[in-house]
Design a protein around this motif. Structure first.
Motif, PDB file in Angstrom:
ATOM      1  N   PRO A   2       0.780  -1.236   0.000  1.00 56.96           N
ATOM      2  CA  PRO A   2       0.000   0.000   0.000  1.00 56.96           C
ATOM      3  C   PRO A   2       0.820   1.300   0.000  1.00 56.96           C
ATOM      4  O   PRO A   2       0.262   2.372  -0.277  1.00 56.96           O
ATOM      5  N   ASP A   3       2.126   1.202   0.281  1.00 51.03           N
ATOM      6  CA  ASP A   3       2.910   2.423   0.462  1.00 51.03           C
ATOM      7  C   ASP A   3       2.957   3.247  -0.817  1.00 51.03           C
ATOM      8  O   ASP A   3       3.264   2.751  -1.900  1.00 51.03           O
ATOM      9  N   GLY A   4       2.670   4.549  -0.670  1.00 53.82           N
ATOM     10  CA  GLY A   4       2.701   5.455  -1.810  1.00 53.82           C
ATOM     11  C   GLY A   4       1.368   5.591  -2.522  1.00 53.82           C
ATOM     12  O   GLY A   4       1.260   6.339  -3.492  1.00 53.82           O
ATOM     13  N   TYR A   5       0.373   4.872  -2.061  1.00 59.23           N
ATOM     14  CA  TYR A   5      -0.955   4.893  -2.682  1.00 59.23           C
ATOM     15  C   TYR A   5      -2.007   5.324  -1.672  1.00 59.23           C
ATOM     16  O   TYR A   5      -1.887   5.087  -0.480  1.00 59.23           O
ATOM     17  N   VAL A   6      -3.064   5.947  -2.210  1.00 60.51           N
ATOM     18  CA  VAL A   6      -4.208   6.344  -1.401  1.00 60.51           C
ATOM     19  C   VAL A   6      -5.477   5.946  -2.160  1.00 60.51           C
ATOM     20  O   VAL A   6      -5.529   6.077  -3.393  1.00 60.51           O
ATOM     21  N   VAL A   7      -6.472   5.474  -1.447  1.00 63.26           N
ATOM     22  CA  VAL A   7      -7.750   5.136  -2.074  1.00 63.26           C
ATOM     23  C   VAL A   7      -8.883   5.804  -1.320  1.00 63.26           C
ATOM     24  O   VAL A   7      -8.740   6.229  -0.163  1.00 63.26           O
ATOM     25  N   SER A   8     -10.013   5.869  -1.996  1.00 67.00           N
ATOM     26  CA  SER A   8     -11.242   6.337  -1.377  1.00 67.00           C
ATOM     27  C   SER A   8     -12.395   5.600  -2.021  1.00 67.00           C
ATOM     28  O   SER A   8     -12.264   5.074  -3.133  1.00 67.00           O
ATOM     29  N   ARG A   9     -13.515   5.554  -1.320  1.00 65.58           N
ATOM     30  CA  ARG A   9     -14.686   4.915  -1.923  1.00 65.58           C
ATOM     31  C   ARG A   9     -15.938   5.554  -1.332  1.00 65.58           C
ATOM     32  O   ARG A   9     -16.548   5.047  -0.409  1.00 65.58           O
ATOM     33  N   SER A  10     -16.305   6.687  -1.920  1.00 67.87           N
ATOM     34  CA  SER A  10     -17.489   7.404  -1.448  1.00 67.87           C
ATOM     35  C   SER A  10     -18.766   6.820  -2.038  1.00 67.87           C
ATOM     36  O   SER A  10     -19.838   6.936  -1.436  1.00 67.87           O
ATOM     37  N   LYS A  11     -18.658   6.181  -3.212  1.00 72.29           N
ATOM     38  CA  LYS A  11     -19.792   5.520  -3.844  1.00 72.29           C
ATOM     39  C   LYS A  11     -19.443   4.062  -4.121  1.00 72.29           C
ATOM     40  O   LYS A  11     -18.299   3.754  -4.429  1.00 72.29           O
ATOM     41  N   THR A  12     -20.421   3.192  -4.041  1.00 72.70           N
ATOM     42  CA  THR A  12     -20.193   1.769  -4.249  1.00 72.70           C
ATOM     43  C   THR A  12     -19.529   1.480  -5.583  1.00 72.70           C
ATOM     44  O   THR A  12     -18.672   0.609  -5.693  1.00 72.70           O
ATOM     45  N   GLU A  13     -19.915   2.224  -6.620  1.00 76.48           N
ATOM     46  CA  GLU A  13     -19.465   1.882  -7.968  1.00 76.48           C
ATOM     47  C   GLU A  13     -18.085   2.408  -8.330  1.00 76.48           C
ATOM     48  O   GLU A  13     -17.522   2.000  -9.332  1.00 76.48           O
ATOM     49  N   ASN A  14     -17.529   3.320  -7.528  1.00 71.10           N
ATOM     50  CA  ASN A  14     -16.238   3.924  -7.886  1.00 71.10           C
ATOM     51  C   ASN A  14     -15.182   3.647  -6.837  1.00 71.10           C
ATOM     52  O   ASN A  14     -15.456   3.693  -5.627  1.00 71.10           O
TER      53      ASN A  14
END
Lengths: 113, 115
Positions: B61-73
């Protein structure tokens, strides 16, 4: 620590021959074992899968053999065709768990015409 | 068309720049994943998400960021790209149908080159 070991890394087979790819796992809690096929420039796609309640599953020319006591499973491609040339990944996961599969490192298969 | 899509398909960037890779699925699958594929390493899990607003680290995971505000994205951001992040990135989602409960459906991939 590699939980699913896949071999060989690459495989060359003549058309009509049998391709065999092997995987070994360590975690006895794994209970779902899929194989994915990936063509160049594409994402992997499910090819065939097996659960440990059976020792073999066949779909067309593709067969999974499963040996629970040895913690091994293998993919056999009968009558290999040039169109089978792809990278194959084995995987293992735990039902009812996080559903996150552990993948083998892949086998690049080339079938010569 | 229903399925899982990724954009862009190809990206060239420079070291230090921020890059966001997009992933969109139309099945309403609860689980989504980001993998990177490198020769000799197979598929390595970067991050995964069990549902909207729930994310967790994978193997690299180092160096990466994720988000998931909507189920589809499920976008993946490289906050400050490095050459070691040159790779092919695959997004995937999980099906919980009867036959193949844990089937992963992969997108077509994004080929990223960091100069």
């Amino acid at each position: 620590q590699q939980q699913v070991k896949q071999s060989p890394q690459s495989l060359i087979v003549q058309k009509g021959g049998i391709s065999i790819i092997n995987c070994a796992y360590e975690n006895t809690a794994f209970d779902y074992f899929p194989w994915y096929q990936q063509f160049p420039g594409k994402g992997p796609a499910l090819l065939i899968a097996i659960r440990p309640d059976v020792s073999e599953k066949k779909e067309g020319r593709f067969t999974i053999s499963f040996n629970k006591s040895a913690k091994q499973f293998s993919l056999h491609i009968m009558d290999s065709q040039p169109g089978d040339s792809a990278t194959y990944f084995c995987a293992a996961s735990i039902s009812g768990g996080s559903y996150i599969p552990t993948f083998g490192r892949g086998t690049s298969l080339i079938v010569h015409p | 068309d229903a399925g899982i899509t990724q954009s862009p398909r190809y990206k060239i960037t420079e070291t230090g720049r921020q890059v966001t890779l997009m992933c969109h699925q139309t099945w309403s699958h609860s689980y989504m994943f980001w993998y990177r594929q490198d020769l000799g390493h197979g598929l390595r899990l970067i991050y995964y998400s069990a549902a909207a607003d729930i994310t967790d680290k994978g193997e690299v995971p180092d160096g990466y960021v994720v988000s998931r505000s909507k189920t589809e994205n499920f976008p993946l951001t490289l906050e400050s790209a490095t050459r070691s992040q040159t790779s092919v990135y695959f997004c995937a989602s999980s099906s919980f149908g009867q036959e193949h409960r844990e089937t992963q459906y992969f997108g077509p991939g994004t080929r990223l080159l960091v100069l």
